[in-house]
Design a protein around this motif. Structure first.
Motif, mmCIF file in Angstrom:
data_model
loop_
_atom_site.group_PDB
_atom_site.id
_atom_site.type_symbol
_atom_site.label_atom_id
_atom_site.label_comp_id
_atom_site.label_asym_id
_atom_site.label_seq_id
_atom_site.Cartn_x
_atom_site.Cartn_y
_atom_site.Cartn_z
ATOM 1 N N PRO A 27 8.038 8.065 -11.120
ATOM 2 C CA PRO A 27 7.830 6.844 -10.326
ATOM 3 C C PRO A 27 8.132 7.022 -8.844
ATOM 4 C CG PRO A 27 8.977 6.342 -12.374
ATOM 5 C CD PRO A 27 8.934 7.827 -12.277
ATOM 6 N N TRP A 28 9.215 7.758 -8.528
ATOM 7 C CA TRP A 28 9.575 7.892 -7.117
ATOM 8 C C TRP A 28 8.590 8.763 -6.343
ATOM 9 C CZ3 TRP A 28 12.662 9.805 -11.111
ATOM 10 C CH2 TRP A 28 12.726 11.194 -11.223
ATOM 11 N N LYS A 29 7.808 9.571 -7.053
ATOM 12 C CA LYS A 29 6.794 10.379 -6.389
ATOM 13 C C LYS A 29 5.697 9.492 -5.782
ATOM 14 C CE LYS A 29 8.325 14.562 -6.930
ATOM 15 N NZ LYS A 29 8.665 15.399 -5.754
ATOM 16 N N ARG A 30 5.405 8.391 -6.456
ATOM 17 C CA ARG A 30 4.434 7.437 -5.910
ATOM 18 C C ARG A 30 4.962 6.848 -4.611
ATOM 19 N NH1 ARG A 30 0.128 4.690 -7.721
ATOM 20 N NH2 ARG A 30 0.429 5.422 -9.866
ATOM 21 N N ALA A 31 6.222 6.407 -4.631
ATOM 22 C CA ALA A 31 6.815 5.825 -3.431
ATOM 23 C C ALA A 31 6.853 6.839 -2.293
ATOM 24 C CB ALA A 31 8.229 5.310 -3.730
ATOM 25 N N GLU A 32 7.144 8.097 -2.633
ATOM 26 C CA GLU A 32 7.162 9.152 -1.621
ATOM 27 C C GLU A 32 5.775 9.351 -1.014
ATOM 28 O OE1 GLU A 32 8.705 12.645 -3.444
ATOM 29 O OE2 GLU A 32 10.797 11.941 -3.456
ATOM 30 N N ALA A 33 4.754 9.301 -1.861
ATOM 31 C CA ALA A 33 3.383 9.484 -1.381
ATOM 32 C C ALA A 33 2.959 8.323 -0.490
ATOM 33 C CB ALA A 33 2.424 9.623 -2.559
ATOM 34 N N VAL A 34 3.327 7.110 -0.882
ATOM 35 C CA VAL A 34 3.014 5.937 -0.053
ATOM 36 C C VAL A 34 3.645 6.085 1.323
ATOM 37 C CG1 VAL A 34 3.378 3.454 0.239
ATOM 38 C CG2 VAL A 34 2.715 4.363 -2.003
ATOM 39 N N ILE A 57 8.204 -0.067 5.452
ATOM 40 C CA ILE A 57 8.913 0.845 4.546
ATOM 41 C C ILE A 57 10.283 1.200 5.125
ATOM 42 C CG2 ILE A 57 8.903 3.197 3.590
ATOM 43 C CD1 ILE A 57 5.830 2.913 3.373
ATOM 44 N N LEU A 58 10.302 1.512 6.418
ATOM 45 C CA LEU A 58 11.565 1.868 7.064
ATOM 46 C C LEU A 58 12.541 0.699 7.047
ATOM 47 C CD1 LEU A 58 10.283 3.910 10.149
ATOM 48 C CD2 LEU A 58 11.299 4.793 8.032
#
Length: 324
Positions: free
Chosen positions: A184-191, A213-214
Motif C-alpha cells: 500500500p505505501w508504494k502507491r503513496a510513494e508513487a503519488v 502532500i507535504l
C-alpha cells in the motif's frame, strides 16, 4: 469560389505541407497569444483566435474550434471545419475531439455536421500518429495516446519521459486507485514522486498536489513554497489563495503577513472579469482586506498589481485541452 481564391488556398495548403506550420506575422502571432490567454481565462477569445486560425495556424484553429464548440455546447459545422483544418496539420487534440463526436450533444440532437472522416477513422489516425511520435520520444504524444486508449502504460511512458502534465495526471490516477502496487505505501510513494516531478517540471496542478502532500506530512514550509510557485506562474485559483493567505484572510498556513501584496494579488484577479466565476470571491475578499489598510497602502497595492502583471505569466486556469 473564385479561381484566384482557389489558387491562394492551394498555395497555403502546400506551404503547410512543406513546412508543417504557417509562419505568422507579428500581429497574427500577438493575436494568437492573446486569444489563447483569454481562452485559458475562460473569457471570450474568438476574434483573436480567428485571426491566427484564418492565417493557417493549427493551434489557433484547434482553440477556435473549442471556443465555438463550448459557446454552442456542441460541435457546430464551423467548429468541425476548424477541427478538421487543425487535424490536417497533425493536431492530435483536434483529431481526438472529432473522434469523440459520437458522444457530443450534436449526436443526441441528430444534427452533427458530416465530416471528412468518421469518428472511428479520426481515432485511428490520432492513435497511429501519436504512437509514431511517442516511439520517437515525444512525451506529449504518449500522453495523447493515453487519452486515446485509456491504457495506463502510455501515461506512465509520458511521465517517465518528463511531460509535467502527464506526471500530474499519473499521480492523480494512482491516487484514484489505478495501477497495481504490491504494498500500500508504494502507491503513496508513487503519488508523491510523480506529483513532485510534475511540480519541478513547472505544472501548477502538480505543484498544488505536491504542496498538499507535504502539508499532510507536516511540512508547512514546503506547502508554502509550492503554493507560491504556483501563484508565480499565474495559476488563478492559487493566486487567490496565496493573496488571501498573505493578508491573513484567514491565516491558515503560516504565511508571513503582507497585506499590500495580498490585496494586490486579489485585486489582480479583477482582470478576469468574472472568468472562472472568480468575481464573487474577489468581491467578497477585497473589502475584508481593505479594512486592514490605509488609503496609501491600497494605492501601493494597486501599483504592485500592475507591476506583477507586467513581470509574470498571464493569469490562467490551466484548463485541460479536452477537459469538457
Amino acid at each position: 469560389m473564385h479561381f484566384k481564391h482557389l489558387i491562394t488556398t492551394a498555395l497555403m495548403a502546400l506551404a503547410i505541407t512543406a513546412h508543417g506550420a504557417i509562419n505568422l506575422t507579428a500581429s497574427q502571432q500577438s493575436a494568437k497569444e492573446k486569444g489563447i490567454t483569454l481562452y485559458n481565462q475562460y473569457k471570450p477569445s474568438e476574434p483573436e483566435l480567428r485571426i491566427a486560425a484564418e492565417a493557417g495556424d493549427a493551434e489557433a484553429q484547434f482553440y477556435l474550434a473549442e471556443e465555438l464548440r463550448q459557446k454552442s455546447q456542441y460541435i457546430t459545422p464551423e467548429a468541425t471545419k476548424w477541427f478538421e483544418a487543425a487535424s490536417a496539420q497533425g493536431n492530435l487534440y483536434a483529431m481526438l475531439r472529432l473522434a469523440r463526436s459520437e458522444g457530443d450533444l450534436c449526436a443526441t440532437m441528430n444534427n452533427c455536421s458530416p465530416g471528412k472522416k468518421t469518428p472511428a477513422e479520426w481515432l485511428k489516425q490520432a492513435r497511429e500518429l501519436a504512437a509514431s511520435k511517442a516511439s520517437k520520444g515525444d512525451a506529449e504524444a504518449a500522453y495523447v495516446m493515453y487519452l486515446a486508449t485509456a491504457e495506463l502504460e502510455w501515461l506512465e511512458k509520458s511521465a517517465e519521459s518528463g511531460y509535467a502534465l502527464g506526471q500530474w495526471l499519473l499521480a492523480t490516477r494512482y491516487k484514484e486507485g489505478d495501477g497495481s502496487f504490491l504494498l500500500p505505501w508504494k502507491r503513496a510513494e508513487a503519488v508523491e514522486h510523480w506529483a513532485k516531478e510534475s511540480a519541478i517540471g513547472g505544472n501548477p496542478k502538480g505543484m498544488m498536489e505536491y504542496a498538499a502532500i507535504l502539508f499532510e506530512k507536516g511540512d508547512a514550509e514546503g506547502f508554502r513554497h509550492w503554493n507560491e510557485q504556483a501563484a508565480l506562474v499565474g495559476y488563478a485559483t492559487t493566486v487567490y489563495g496565496y493573496g488571501s493567505d498573505l493578508a491573513h484572510e484567514p491565516d491558515t498556513y503560516g504565511f508571513p503577513y503582507d497585506v499590500v501584496k495580498g490585496y494586490a494579488l486579489i485585486y489582480l484577479l479583477k482582470e478576469l472579469d468574472g472568468g472562472g466565476g472568480m468575481d464573487a470571491n474577489v468581491n467578497d475578499k477585497l473589502p475584508k482586506i481593505a479594512k486592514k489598510m490605509t488609503p496609501e497602502q491600497i494605492d501601493e497595492a494597486k501599483k504592485f498589481a500592475k507591476e506583477w502583471k507586467n513581470t509574470h505569466p498571464p493569469l490562467s486556469f490551466y484548463p485541460d485541452k479536452l477537459g469538457y
